[in-house]
Design a protein around this motif. Structure first.
Motif, PDB file in Angstrom:
ATOM      1  N   HIS A 187      27.436  16.737  60.674  1.00  0.00           N
ATOM      2  CA  HIS A 187      28.254  17.781  60.041  1.00  0.00           C
ATOM      3  C   HIS A 187      29.351  18.179  61.014  1.00  0.00           C
ATOM      4  O   HIS A 187      29.093  18.494  62.183  1.00  0.00           O
ATOM      5  CB  HIS A 187      27.419  19.006  59.698  1.00  0.00           C
ATOM      6  CG  HIS A 187      28.241  20.138  59.148  1.00  0.00           C
ATOM      7  ND1 HIS A 187      28.562  20.247  57.819  1.00  0.00           N
ATOM      8  CD2 HIS A 187      28.828  21.209  59.771  1.00  0.00           C
ATOM      9  CE1 HIS A 187      29.293  21.328  57.624  1.00  0.00           C
ATOM     10  NE2 HIS A 187      29.467  21.929  58.796  1.00  0.00           N
ATOM     11  N   ALA A 188      30.597  18.173  60.527  1.00  0.00           N
ATOM     12  CA  ALA A 188      31.736  18.588  61.340  1.00  0.00           C
ATOM     13  C   ALA A 188      32.514  19.669  60.605  1.00  0.00           C
ATOM     14  O   ALA A 188      32.737  19.572  59.402  1.00  0.00           O
ATOM     15  CB  ALA A 188      32.644  17.401  61.642  1.00  0.00           C
ATOM     16  N   ASN A 189      32.914  20.719  61.336  1.00  0.00           N
ATOM     17  CA  ASN A 189      33.765  21.787  60.798  1.00  0.00           C
ATOM     18  C   ASN A 189      35.161  21.672  61.383  1.00  0.00           C
ATOM     19  O   ASN A 189      35.317  21.453  62.586  1.00  0.00           O
ATOM     20  CB  ASN A 189      33.212  23.165  61.171  1.00  0.00           C
ATOM     21  CG  ASN A 189      31.923  23.484  60.461  1.00  0.00           C
ATOM     22  OD1 ASN A 189      30.856  23.159  60.962  1.00  0.00           O
ATOM     23  ND2 ASN A 189      32.011  24.126  59.312  1.00  0.00           N
ATOM     24  N   GLY A 190      36.183  21.826  60.539  1.00  0.00           N
ATOM     25  CA  GLY A 190      37.552  21.868  61.029  1.00  0.00           C
ATOM     26  C   GLY A 190      37.962  20.634  61.791  1.00  0.00           C
ATOM     27  O   GLY A 190      38.670  20.722  62.801  1.00  0.00           O
ATOM     28  N   ARG A 191      37.550  19.489  61.289  1.00  0.00           N
ATOM     29  CA  ARG A 191      37.847  18.245  62.001  1.00  0.00           C
ATOM     30  C   ARG A 191      39.356  18.058  62.164  1.00  0.00           C
ATOM     31  O   ARG A 191      40.105  18.040  61.203  1.00  0.00           O
ATOM     32  CB  ARG A 191      37.267  17.058  61.235  1.00  0.00           C
ATOM     33  CG  ARG A 191      37.589  15.738  61.891  1.00  0.00           C
ATOM     34  CD  ARG A 191      36.888  14.596  61.214  1.00  0.00           C
ATOM     35  NE  ARG A 191      37.203  13.365  61.924  1.00  0.00           N
ATOM     36  CZ  ARG A 191      36.466  12.270  61.876  1.00  0.00           C
ATOM     37  NH1 ARG A 191      35.378  12.255  61.170  1.00  0.00           N
ATOM     38  NH2 ARG A 191      36.831  11.199  62.533  1.00  0.00           N
ATOM     39  N   GLY A 192      39.802  17.922  63.408  1.00  0.00           N
ATOM     40  CA  GLY A 192      41.206  17.668  63.673  1.00  0.00           C
ATOM     41  C   GLY A 192      42.093  18.895  63.680  1.00  0.00           C
ATOM     42  O   GLY A 192      43.303  18.786  63.851  1.00  0.00           O
ATOM     43  N   ASN A 193      41.510  20.100  63.502  1.00  0.00           N
ATOM     44  CA  ASN A 193      42.340  21.311  63.475  1.00  0.00           C
ATOM     45  C   ASN A 193      42.846  21.700  64.859  1.00  0.00           C
ATOM     46  O   ASN A 193      43.785  22.475  64.987  1.00  0.00           O
ATOM     47  CB  ASN A 193      41.555  22.484  62.885  1.00  0.00           C
ATOM     48  CG  ASN A 193      41.381  22.350  61.383  1.00  0.00           C
ATOM     49  OD1 ASN A 193      41.964  21.468  60.755  1.00  0.00           O
ATOM     50  ND2 ASN A 193      40.568  23.219  60.808  1.00  0.00           N
ATOM     51  N   THR A 194      42.186  21.214  65.913  1.00  0.00           N
ATOM     52  CA  THR A 194      42.607  21.502  67.279  1.00  0.00           C
ATOM     53  C   THR A 194      42.722  20.195  68.050  1.00  0.00           C
ATOM     54  O   THR A 194      42.102  19.189  67.706  1.00  0.00           O
ATOM     55  CB  THR A 194      41.593  22.417  67.997  1.00  0.00           C
ATOM     56  OG1 THR A 194      40.324  21.746  68.068  1.00  0.00           O
ATOM     57  CG2 THR A 194      41.413  23.724  67.256  1.00  0.00           C
ATOM     58  N   ALA A 195      43.511  20.217  69.115  1.00  0.00           N
ATOM     59  CA  ALA A 195      43.743  18.996  69.892  1.00  0.00           C
ATOM     60  C   ALA A 195      42.588  18.694  70.850  1.00  0.00           C
ATOM     61  O   ALA A 195      42.398  17.554  71.244  1.00  0.00           O
ATOM     62  CB  ALA A 195      45.041  19.112  70.674  1.00  0.00           C
ATOM     63  N   GLY A 196      41.808  19.709  71.231  1.00  0.00           N
ATOM     64  CA  GLY A 196      40.778  19.497  72.235  1.00  0.00           C
ATOM     65  C   GLY A 196      39.370  19.659  71.734  1.00  0.00           C
ATOM     66  O   GLY A 196      38.460  19.945  72.518  1.00  0.00           O
ATOM     67  N   GLY A 197      39.141  19.504  70.423  1.00  0.00           N
ATOM     68  CA  GLY A 197      37.820  19.704  69.854  1.00  0.00           C
ATOM     69  C   GLY A 197      36.979  18.452  69.826  1.00  0.00           C
ATOM     70  O   GLY A 197      37.202  17.493  70.568  1.00  0.00           O
TER      71      GLY A 197
END
Length: 374
Positions: free
Chosen positions: A213-223
């Motif tokens: 399960h992934a939340n907000g995939r790709g919403n930040t550069a360093g996640g």
């Protein structure tokens, strides 16, 4: 020379020899309790693609089966059954020399009774517990991935900022859990990942299952993950951020003499999709993959493999089949020949993993290559 100076000189020499002996003993002891290994693989070859953007393409390839890489792996005995471990790998393109961030690097602690804990940039548990039941995660490699590598069985992306725990094996059972941090202040769940898996082995039978399960995939550069809707998709086809991703996967294999038969199923859903550039809302996407495969050790030096996958998308479907022959010259060198064919439903792109999209519903790959292991 005075006798006193001679005695002092002799004592100094004796002390020096004693010090060297102690250092040598310590180094020998440390060497006996720890190890560091250098290893890697170089994969290069040639391939024919029947249709890329409306034209046939002949290419020099790198990593058509396995990505080329080098690595260092080490362990140190800490006593009482505890070990410190590390793994540092770096991928590269054999054809261009480009460095690729597609291999793990982590450090951790291991204990035979309590399991292993590692921290770093790591394969997720889809790779560890599900991919071995697919041909892309076994003998076949890159080109045999499910369309767009939608379940990440070909480990197109690794989990950054991750902490992974793997249990010891008890009565054939083992389990694992992974958490990848968003590293975003004030947005703990934005671009984070959690992942669970289990495995069971009894003689020739092995089965495994995993959930991601992934939340907000790709919403930040360093996640945890980079910003792309589907792991293996060409950005000209899909380039999006995803609010939620769920992947369920299970597989099993059975060994009959020199033949290994396997079956695998996975379901990946992507919701809350927005265009990564414009922010426009895009439709949700879901993919179910059904694969059967077989690997046959025809001779000690020759392995044959084949697979078929049916993938059902939200509004399209894909059929994909592939065969491969691998001939081993020695423990360090082998040569392979493979063919993969994909057919998509009307309006959907045919895009074999490692290729750009076809202008039609069909695409064929015929490739050969040489691998060297060290």
């Amino acid at each position: 020379m005075p006798a006193e100076k001679i005695n002092n000189s002799n004592q100094a020499v004796a002390h020096s020899f004693a010090f060297v002996a102690c250092v040598t003993c310590a180094v020998s002891t440390a060497h006996a309790q720890s190890s560091v290994n250098l290893y890697g693989e170089i994969d290069a070859g040639l391939a024919y693609f029947s249709n890329i953007g409306g034209h046939a393409s002949y290419q020099a390839t790198s990593g058509l089966v396995d990505g080329s890489f080098w690595g260092l792996q080490g362990t140190e005995d800490l006593g009482n059954g505890n070990k410190a471990i590390f793994r540092l790998e770096s991928g590269f393109s054999t054809t261009t020399g480009e460095s690729l961030d597609d291999h793990p690097h982590y450090v951790g602690l291991a204990n035979d009774s309590f399991g292993t804990l590692t921290l770093g940039h790591q394969y997720d548990l889809i790779h560890d517990y599900f991919a071995p039941f697919t041909l892309t995660g076994g003998a076949g490699g890159t080109a045999f991935a499910h369309p767009f590598d939608n379940d990440n069985a070909n480990n197109t992306y690794l989990a950054s900022n991750s902490v992974k725990y793997v249990s010891p094996t008890l009565s054939g059972f083992s389990a694992a859990a992974l958490y990848a941090f968003s590293n975003d202040a004030g947005q703990f769940a934005n671009n984070r990942l959690y992942n669970f898996a289990a495995n069971y082995q009894n003689g020739p039978f092995t089965a495994g299952a995993a959930y991601l399960h992934a939340n907000g995939r790709g919403n930040t550069a360093g996640g945890a993950f980079e910003p792309v809707l589907l792991p293996g998709a060409n950005r000209d086809v899909f380039n999006a951020s995803v609010a939620k991703q769920n992947t369920y996967a299970t597989g099993a294999s059975y060994v009959i003499g020199d033949l290994t038969l396997a079956a695998a199923w996975s379901r990946s859903t992507f919701s809350g999709v927005t265009d990564a550039d414009s922010g426009a809302v895009e439709p949700s996407a879901g993919f179910s993959n059904y694969e059967v495969s077989g690997v046959y050790q025809l001779m000690p030096s020759l392995v044959l493999a084949a697979m078929y996958t049916y993938t059902k998308g939200s509004s399209a479907h894909w059929h994909q089949g592939g065969v491969q022959a691998d001939y081993v010259f020695s423990k360090r060198a082998d040569v392979y020949l493979e063919a993969v064919y994909q057919s998509a439903s009307s309006g959907a792109p045919a895009i074999i993993n490692s290729a750009d999209p076809s202008s039609s519903r069909n695409q064929l790959l015929i490739g050969t290559g040489l691998r060297a292991h060290f």
